[in-house]
Design a protein around this motif. Structure first.
Motif, PDB file in Angstrom:
ATOM      1  N   ALA A 184       0.684  -1.160   0.140  1.00 39.05           N
ATOM      2  CA  ALA A 184       0.040  -0.161  -0.125  1.00 39.05           C
ATOM      3  C   ALA A 184       1.018   1.317   0.077  1.00 39.05           C
ATOM      4  CB  ALA A 184      -1.091   0.013   1.045  1.00 39.05           C
ATOM      5  N   PRO A 185       1.904   1.427   0.814  1.00 38.40           N
ATOM      6  CA  PRO A 185       2.794   2.417   0.696  1.00 38.40           C
ATOM      7  C   PRO A 185       3.377   3.139  -0.580  1.00 38.40           C
ATOM      8  CG  PRO A 185       3.477   1.452   2.741  1.00 38.40           C
ATOM      9  CD  PRO A 185       2.565   0.309   1.749  1.00 38.40           C
ATOM     10  N   GLU A 316      13.928  13.348  -1.236  1.00 45.44           N
ATOM     11  CA  GLU A 316      13.641  14.431  -1.717  1.00 45.44           C
ATOM     12  C   GLU A 316      12.749  14.879  -2.892  1.00 45.44           C
ATOM     13  OE1 GLU A 316      17.329  16.837  -1.019  1.00 45.44           O
ATOM     14  OE2 GLU A 316      17.516  16.037   1.175  1.00 45.44           O
ATOM     15  N   THR A 317      13.404  14.248  -4.016  1.00 48.28           N
ATOM     16  CA  THR A 317      12.913  14.571  -5.253  1.00 48.28           C
ATOM     17  C   THR A 317      11.121  14.029  -5.302  1.00 48.28           C
ATOM     18  OG1 THR A 317      15.085  14.213  -5.977  1.00 48.28           O
ATOM     19  CG2 THR A 317      13.258  14.180  -7.718  1.00 48.28           C
ATOM     20  N   TRP A 318      11.225  13.046  -4.939  1.00 50.76           N
ATOM     21  CA  TRP A 318       9.710  12.500  -5.112  1.00 50.76           C
ATOM     22  C   TRP A 318       8.980  13.496  -4.354  1.00 50.76           C
ATOM     23  CZ3 TRP A 318       7.953  10.299  -8.920  1.00 50.76           C
ATOM     24  CH2 TRP A 318       8.681   9.192  -9.792  1.00 50.76           C
ATOM     25  N   THR A 319       9.194  13.806  -3.263  1.00 52.29           N
ATOM     26  CA  THR A 319       8.451  14.577  -2.270  1.00 52.29           C
ATOM     27  C   THR A 319       8.078  16.051  -2.954  1.00 52.29           C
ATOM     28  OG1 THR A 319       9.224  13.615  -0.145  1.00 52.29           O
ATOM     29  CG2 THR A 319       8.167  15.605  -0.030  1.00 52.29           C
ATOM     30  N   SER A 326       6.224   8.880   2.551  1.00 51.81           N
ATOM     31  CA  SER A 326       6.718   8.764   4.096  1.00 51.81           C
ATOM     32  C   SER A 326       6.272   7.327   4.457  1.00 51.81           C
ATOM     33  CB  SER A 326       5.506   9.733   4.537  1.00 51.81           C
ATOM     34  OG  SER A 326       4.384   9.471   4.317  1.00 51.81           O
ATOM     35  N   GLY A 327       5.636   6.664   3.707  1.00 52.55           N
ATOM     36  CA  GLY A 327       5.197   5.261   4.372  1.00 52.55           C
ATOM     37  C   GLY A 327       6.510   4.410   3.830  1.00 52.55           C
ATOM     38  N   LEU A 328       7.577   4.633   3.057  1.00 50.88           N
ATOM     39  CA  LEU A 328       8.308   3.743   2.459  1.00 50.88           C
ATOM     40  C   LEU A 328       9.500   3.862   3.495  1.00 50.88           C
ATOM     41  CD1 LEU A 328       7.854   4.464  -1.356  1.00 50.88           C
ATOM     42  CD2 LEU A 328       7.139   2.641  -0.069  1.00 50.88           C
ATOM     43  N   THR A 329      10.412   2.798   3.365  1.00 49.54           N
ATOM     44  CA  THR A 329      11.658   2.592   4.212  1.00 49.54           C
ATOM     45  C   THR A 329      12.579   3.349   3.230  1.00 49.54           C
ATOM     46  OG1 THR A 329      12.153   0.573   3.528  1.00 49.54           O
ATOM     47  CG2 THR A 329      11.341   0.635   5.593  1.00 49.54           C
ATOM     48  N   ASP A 330      13.877   3.544   3.713  1.00 56.60           N
ATOM     49  CA  ASP A 330      14.661   4.048   2.810  1.00 56.60           C
ATOM     50  C   ASP A 330      15.120   3.140   1.557  1.00 56.60           C
ATOM     51  OD1 ASP A 330      14.988   6.349   4.266  1.00 56.60           O
ATOM     52  OD2 ASP A 330      16.803   5.741   5.322  1.00 56.60           O
ATOM     53  N   ASN A 331      15.312   1.692   2.077  1.00 58.85           N
ATOM     54  CA  ASN A 331      15.618   0.705   1.008  1.00 58.85           C
ATOM     55  C   ASN A 331      14.357   0.493   0.106  1.00 58.85           C
ATOM     56  OD1 ASN A 331      17.852   0.010   2.487  1.00 58.85           O
ATOM     57  ND2 ASN A 331      16.965  -1.790   3.572  1.00 58.85           N
TER      58      ASN A 331
END
Length: 455
Positions: A184-185, A316-319, A326-331
């Motif tokens: 979902a994220p 940063e770019t996607w935001t 915000s719901g995704l981990t860095d990986n």
């Protein structure tokens, strides 16, 4: 923080060396791929009883929009009602069984062209020509209420439309289970088919396609140009019911041996496979340049966190573009997660884009042939989605769509494998530990088909 995000289950999943293989099916009977009898069991115990993706929600965006879904010799229609709800119906008039829809379209009501019986978008029988039924008018009104189109379960997740031919099927949410929360994220419902969207007939069993995209073991033989970026010893796995996911950090096999400049160049090569990464590269380069000296040289004695800088740049770019990551981990931002939603949906996904591969049995029932649908999905701001959307290309029989290199290699290899699988003296496949997801997949398949349909 990553600890409160669903994706941590995959980030921290076991590696091959940590998996207990005692419950997996490591020998797979080859007749599953060519036996007409097994194909018939699959039809009745799997395909006529399981949830399957039949399109995207934006294939029927407005009330009255509809499209047809065919599987074997069966046909259904999916329509968006006046209440904006998606519904599915058997594509057969309740009078004499005439199929009244083909392809896709828009309608205020469905009218069978044989005898002009008409139905609402909710499937209810609206009118018949010259209602010559035995009995009173009241009895006819009762019959009319019983003669609406036969409805089948339809639901949506991630922007995909799911249909189940079994009217008694469990809800889609139960079928997807934990997988829905993990996917979902990514907000796939906000993505759009872009770049390629192709359905083509291919001379192999539908499971050959699913098998091929559940392991990287074949890369050294089929995709030698990708060897430097793959190391299955770093893969992590997570199994959730009938479904599974694997992931490996980008560039795992060569990070320790490569120079910083080589790692940076490898990141710059990513858009060849995932085009949306290109938008993050200017910010990535700016972050890397903060480590360079006046001559533009990276320090040799100081570690530059190239991987973390890529993840920062992507977040940063996607935001900035409007995608909520915000719901995704860095990986999950940088690494591909390789999902199988049983039985026939593969997606490799990271932030903002994914590649989807689905396989379907051939309409003839021939187990040596099938269809595959290859689709790239990418996130765009809402005002750009209609313009960017790539319509489906249905390749005529005996013609071929030229894919990008890796996919073209798979297309050729899968048909070679089917020629070998038809040899009746070879009774089973012997899976390696690197093919653990195939073992899980075929164990799940056995529970549906060989145990008299558990659902």
């Amino acid at each position: 923080m990553n600890h409160d995000k669903p994706g941590k289950l995959v980030d921290e999943g076991p590696r091959i060396s940590e998996i207990d293989f005692s419950g997996f099916l490591m020998r797979v009977p080859t007749d599953r791929y060519h036996s007409a009898a097994f194909a018939e069991q699959e039809r009745e115990r799997l395909w006529m009883r399981t949830w399957q993706i039949v399109g995207r929600c934006d294939d029927a965006p407005e009330p009255g929009d509809w499209f047809e879904y065919r599987l074997f010799d069966q046909s259904w229609i999916v329509v968006r009602g006046r209440d904006r709800k998606l519904r599915g119906f058997v594509n057969a008039c309740r009078h004499r069984g005439n199929a009244f829809c083909e392809g896709k379209g828009h309608a205020a009501r469905f009218t069978c062209p044989y005898h002009n019986w008409s139905y609402g978008l909710d499937g209810k029988l609206l009118a018949v020509a010259r209602p010559d039924f035995e009995g009173s008018l009241e009895e006819f009104v009762g019959k009319k209420a019983e003669l609406g189109l036969l409805e089948v379960p339809v639901d949506a997740f991630g922007g995909f439309v799911f249909l189940n031919p079994d009217s008694a099927a469990e809800p889609l949410s139960e079928f997807l289970g934990e997988a829905a929360g993990l996917l979902a994220p990514y907000l796939m419902e906000e993505m759009t088919p872009y770049g390629f969207n192709v359905r083509e007939e291919i001379s192999c069993n539908w499971k050959v396609i699913m098998d091929a995209f559940q392991e990287g073991y074949h890369i050294q033989g089929v995709h030698p140009e990708l060897v430097a970026a793959m190391d299955e010893s770093q893969e992590r796995y997570h199994f959730c019911g009938d479904h599974s996911v694997a992931t490996a950090p980008f560039g795992a096999s060569n990070q320790e041996e490569s120079t910083l400049e080589e790692l940076i160049q490898a990141i710059h090569s990513l858009p060849a496979t995932f085009p949306a990464v290109a938008d993050s590269l200017p910010r990535f380069d700016a972050l890397v340049n903060e480590y360079r000296d006046a001559q533009g040289t990276l320090p040799s004695g100081v570690e530059v966190p190239v991987r973390s800088l890529l993840q920062q740049a992507m977040r940063e770019t996607w935001t900035a573009k409007g995608l909520d990551v915000s719901g995704l981990t860095d990986n999950q931002l940088s690494d591909n997660h390789f999902w199988i939603l049983f039985p026939n949906f593969f997606v490799t996904i990271h932030a903002g884009e994914c590649t989807v591969i689905m396989s379907f049995p051939h309409e003839s029932g021939d187990p040596n042939r099938c269809y595959w649908h290859v689709q790239n999905l990418q996130w765009f701001p809402p005002e750009q989605r209609a313009e960017k959307r790539t319509p489906i290309t249905v390749v005529p029989r005996d013609e071929h769509y030229p894919y990008f290199l890796a996919l073209e290699q798979d297309y050729e290899q899968m048909q070679r494998q089917q020629r070998g699988l038809r040899n009746s003296t070879q009774k089973f496949l012997s899976l390696t530990r690197q093919e653990v997801r195939l073992a899980h997949f075929h164990g799940t398949l056995a529970s549906w088909v060989e145990q008299d349909g558990r659902r």
